[in-house]
Design a protein around this motif. Structure first.
Motif, PDB file in Angstrom:
ATOM      1  N   UNK A 278      -8.515 -79.060  32.378  1.00 44.30           N
ATOM      2  CA  UNK A 278      -8.357 -77.616  32.314  1.00 44.30           C
ATOM      3  C   UNK A 278      -7.363 -77.136  33.369  1.00 44.30           C
ATOM      4  N   UNK A 279      -7.455 -77.688  34.580  1.00 45.88           N
ATOM      5  CA  UNK A 279      -6.527 -77.307  35.641  1.00 45.88           C
ATOM      6  C   UNK A 279      -5.097 -77.696  35.274  1.00 45.88           C
ATOM      7  N   UNK A 280      -4.940 -78.882  34.670  1.00 47.01           N
ATOM      8  CA  UNK A 280      -3.606 -79.332  34.258  1.00 47.01           C
ATOM      9  C   UNK A 280      -3.023 -78.401  33.197  1.00 47.01           C
ATOM     10  N   UNK A 281      -3.831 -77.995  32.242  1.00 45.17           N
ATOM     11  CA  UNK A 281      -3.358 -77.096  31.190  1.00 45.17           C
ATOM     12  C   UNK A 281      -2.966 -75.741  31.750  1.00 45.17           C
ATOM     13  N   UNK A 282      -3.617 -75.327  32.833  1.00 42.87           N
ATOM     14  CA  UNK A 282      -3.299 -74.041  33.446  1.00 42.87           C
ATOM     15  C   UNK A 282      -1.918 -74.029  34.089  1.00 42.87           C
ATOM     16  N   UNK A 283      -1.397 -75.216  34.433  1.00 42.23           N
ATOM     17  CA  UNK A 283      -0.037 -75.306  34.976  1.00 42.23           C
ATOM     18  C   UNK A 283       0.902 -75.939  33.948  1.00 42.23           C
ATOM     19  N   UNK A 284       0.582 -75.695  32.672  1.00 40.11           N
ATOM     20  CA  UNK A 284       1.482 -75.972  31.545  1.00 40.11           C
ATOM     21  C   UNK A 284       1.626 -77.446  31.163  1.00 40.11           C
ATOM     22  N   UNK A 285       0.629 -78.279  31.481  1.00 37.65           N
ATOM     23  CA  UNK A 285       0.628 -79.635  30.934  1.00 37.65           C
ATOM     24  C   UNK A 285       0.093 -79.589  29.512  1.00 37.65           C
TER      25      UNK A 285
END
Length: 314
Positions: A278-285
């Motif tokens: 979820x954290x990765x997706x929040x920075x556009x991964x």
């Protein structure tokens, strides 16, 4: 023909010794070989005066040299010619890789180097099985950097990938675009989410001393900029697609750029935790599963880089 990395800073039993860049030597001049090259080429491989080899220092191209003199303490070589080709990949790539144990980690770095990776950011994570003690960081960083350099010597790549010191994935994802910094820091915190312990090291560096000077070269400065696309190799849950429907078109658009910069996030054997995803997706991964099988953490970098290179040629 044998190829050797001519390190700007050579590390041997007597400590550290600095050497001038190969570009400062005119054709026909003689240079002193580093202790590492002298030991490997002259003592292990038993080379003789007149034998030819290739040197590269990561600052651009490679140099044909001929052994001039060999003594018990040092050896010299004459610079004969320069080839400007770096044999670099058509993309700039950084792999953020959660550390694994033993030969699996060595394999991942070796093969990623052969496939032209620009940098490897080492990570710790919730499901990761490796957490380095402060006293281990410099030694392991040097070991993995040497793995990458040896792979360059074998495959012909003249710009070694930078192996970046471990950091907790949660900390790295807070700002994955921080500028590359090879200067000495006051401390580097390595958080282990599995046991809530934090480690700090005094005078830790973000890269091994072997490539500290090289890391300041302009070629590597793009690593401090925002990537054109970020991909997270992960196994999605049952209610998630393997990749966004738009990923194919986005990848095609990125890979048609002159020199795209791509970041890959690869978790441990146990995978990234839901919170880390979820954290990765929040920075556009963007999640990306290649095929319908689960890849090992040492296999994923190879498959991902090979796929990206194949797509970039279409």
């Amino acid at each position: 023909m044998r190829r050797f990395f001519y390190a700007a800073t050579d590390v041997n039993k007597d400590g550290e010794c600095d050497f001038a860049a190969l570009s400062t030597f005119a054709m026909g001049t003689t240079l002193t070989l580093t202790e590492s090259i002298t030991h490997h080429w002259c003592r292990v491989l038993r080379a003789n005066s007149g034998d030819q080899g290739v040197l590269f220092d990561g600052f651009g191209g490679e140099y044909l040299v001929e052994l001039a003199t060999i003594s018990k303490k040092q050896a010299t070589a004459t610079v004969l010619a320069h080839d400007a080709d770096d044999h670099t990949a058509p993309i700039i790539s950084k792999i953020a890789l959660v550390m694994s144990r033993g030969e699996r980690m060595d394999y991942a770095i070796q093969k990623a180097t052969e496939l032209g990776v620009t940098a490897v950011q080492l990570l710790t994570s919730h499901h990761g099985e490796v957490t380095l003690k402060p006293a281990q960081v410099d030694k392991k960083l040097a070991h993995w950097q040497q793995i990458a350099i040896a792979a360059c010597e074998q495959c012909g790549l003249n710009r070694p990938p930078l192996i970046l010191a471990p950091i907790a994935i949660s900390q790295w994802l807070q700002n994955p675009d921080t500028e590359l910094n090879a200067e000495i820091n006051d401390s580097i915190e390595l958080n282990d989410d599995s046991n809530n312990k934090a480690m700090s090291t005094d005078k830790a560096v973000s890269v091994s001393v072997i490539v500290a000077k090289l890391s300041q070269d302009s070629y590597y400065q793009i690593l401090g900029h925002k990537a054109d696309i970020r991909l997270m190799l992960s196994v999605p849950s049952a209610d998630q697609p393997r990749a966004p429907a738009t990923l194919s078109s986005v990848l095609t658009s990125v890979l048609t750029q002159p020199l795209p910069y791509i970041e890959l996030l690869i978790g441990p054997e146990g995978g990234l935790s839901p919170a880390e995803c979820q954290q990765a997706e929040q920075v556009n991964f963007l999640p990306w599963q290649i095929g319908n099988r689960v890849l090992r953490t040492e296999t994923a970098p190879v498959v991902a880089l090979a796929t990206l290179h194949a797509l970039s040629h279409y």
